[in-house]
Scaffold this motif. Structure first.
Motif, PDB file in Angstrom:
ATOM      1  N   VAL A 191      46.357  35.836  39.484  1.00 52.83           N
ATOM      2  CA  VAL A 191      46.390  35.774  38.039  1.00 52.83           C
ATOM      3  C   VAL A 191      46.359  34.300  37.653  1.00 52.83           C
ATOM      4  O   VAL A 191      46.964  33.465  38.342  1.00 52.83           O
ATOM      5  CB  VAL A 191      47.639  36.457  37.432  1.00 52.83           C
ATOM      6  CG1 VAL A 191      47.578  37.956  37.644  1.00 52.83           C
ATOM      7  CG2 VAL A 191      48.925  35.905  38.040  1.00 52.83           C
ATOM      8  N   GLY A 200      43.044  38.279  35.322  1.00 54.11           N
ATOM      9  CA  GLY A 200      43.109  38.745  36.692  1.00 54.11           C
ATOM     10  C   GLY A 200      41.859  38.403  37.461  1.00 54.11           C
ATOM     11  O   GLY A 200      40.760  38.491  36.911  1.00 54.11           O
ATOM     12  N   ALA A 217      52.133  39.862  37.839  1.00 52.32           N
ATOM     13  CA  ALA A 217      51.665  41.247  37.870  1.00 52.32           C
ATOM     14  C   ALA A 217      52.514  42.086  38.809  1.00 52.32           C
ATOM     15  O   ALA A 217      52.836  41.650  39.918  1.00 52.32           O
ATOM     16  CB  ALA A 217      50.197  41.295  38.293  1.00 52.32           C
ATOM     17  N   LEU A 259      43.791  44.090  35.754  1.00 51.13           N
ATOM     18  CA  LEU A 259      45.143  44.000  35.196  1.00 51.13           C
ATOM     19  C   LEU A 259      45.569  45.299  34.540  1.00 51.13           C
ATOM     20  O   LEU A 259      46.763  45.565  34.389  1.00 51.13           O
ATOM     21  CB  LEU A 259      45.218  42.862  34.181  1.00 51.13           C
ATOM     22  CG  LEU A 259      45.067  41.436  34.719  1.00 51.13           C
ATOM     23  CD1 LEU A 259      45.339  40.444  33.590  1.00 51.13           C
ATOM     24  CD2 LEU A 259      45.967  41.180  35.896  1.00 51.13           C
TER      25      LEU A 259
END
Length: 129
Positions: free
Chosen positions: A4, A24, A98, A29
Motif C-alpha cells: 500500500v 493498493g 490493510a 483494496l
C-alpha cells in the motif's frame, strides 16, 4: 508483492484541508479492511480511522470525529482520508494499512492495528502557521 502506498501529505495552515490517498499495489483494496494510523514525533502510533471490507462500516477516533472522512474508490483501488479543520495537533506521519479481516478492530473508542498485515511507508502532514 503486496503493497500500500500513501500520498497527499504536505504542509497546511491551521483550519486547512488535505486529502490523503492509499493505493493498493498487487491486490484489490476492496477485499481488505483499511485503516489510517498516525505517529507524531515522540508519541506512539495511534489509530485515526478505519473502513471495513464488509458493509463499508467506518470508524473514527474521537479526536478526528466530525473533521475527517474515510472513503473508498474501488475503481481507483484506493482509500482516501479527507482531513478538514486541521489542527497543529494533527501533525504526524500518516500510515495506511490493510487487514484481510472483514471488520475493523475497534476497542472502545480506540482503533487497533491488530491484524493489519500490510503497511505503507507513510506520508507527512504538517499543520503550522
Amino acid at each position: 508483492q503486496l503493497q500500500v502506498v500513501e500520498s497527499g501529505g504536505g504542509s497546511v495552515q491551521p483550519g486547512g484541508s488535505l486529502r490523503l490517498s492509499c493505493v493498493g499495489s498487487g491486490f484489490r483494496l476492496y477485499y481488505y479492511t483499511i485503516g489510517w494510523f498516525r505517529q507524531a514525533p515522540g508519541k506512539e502510533r495511534e489509530g485515526v480511522s478505519c473502513i471495513s471490507s464488509s458493509y463499508g462500516s467506518t470508524y473514527y477516533a474521537d479526536f478526528v470525529k466530525g473533521r475527517f472522512t474515510i472513503s473508498r474508490d474501488n475503481a481507483e483501488n484506493a482509500v482516501y482520508l479527507q482531513m478538514n479543520s486541521l489542527e497543529p495537533e494533527d501533525t504526524a506521519v500518516y500510515y495506511c494499512a490493510a487487514n484481510p479481516d472483514f471488520f475493523c478492530a475497534v476497542e472502545g473508542s480506540t482503533i487497533s492495528d491488530s491484524g493489519m498485515d500490510y503497511w505503507g511507508k507513510g506520508t507527512l502532514v504538517t499543520v503550522s502557521s
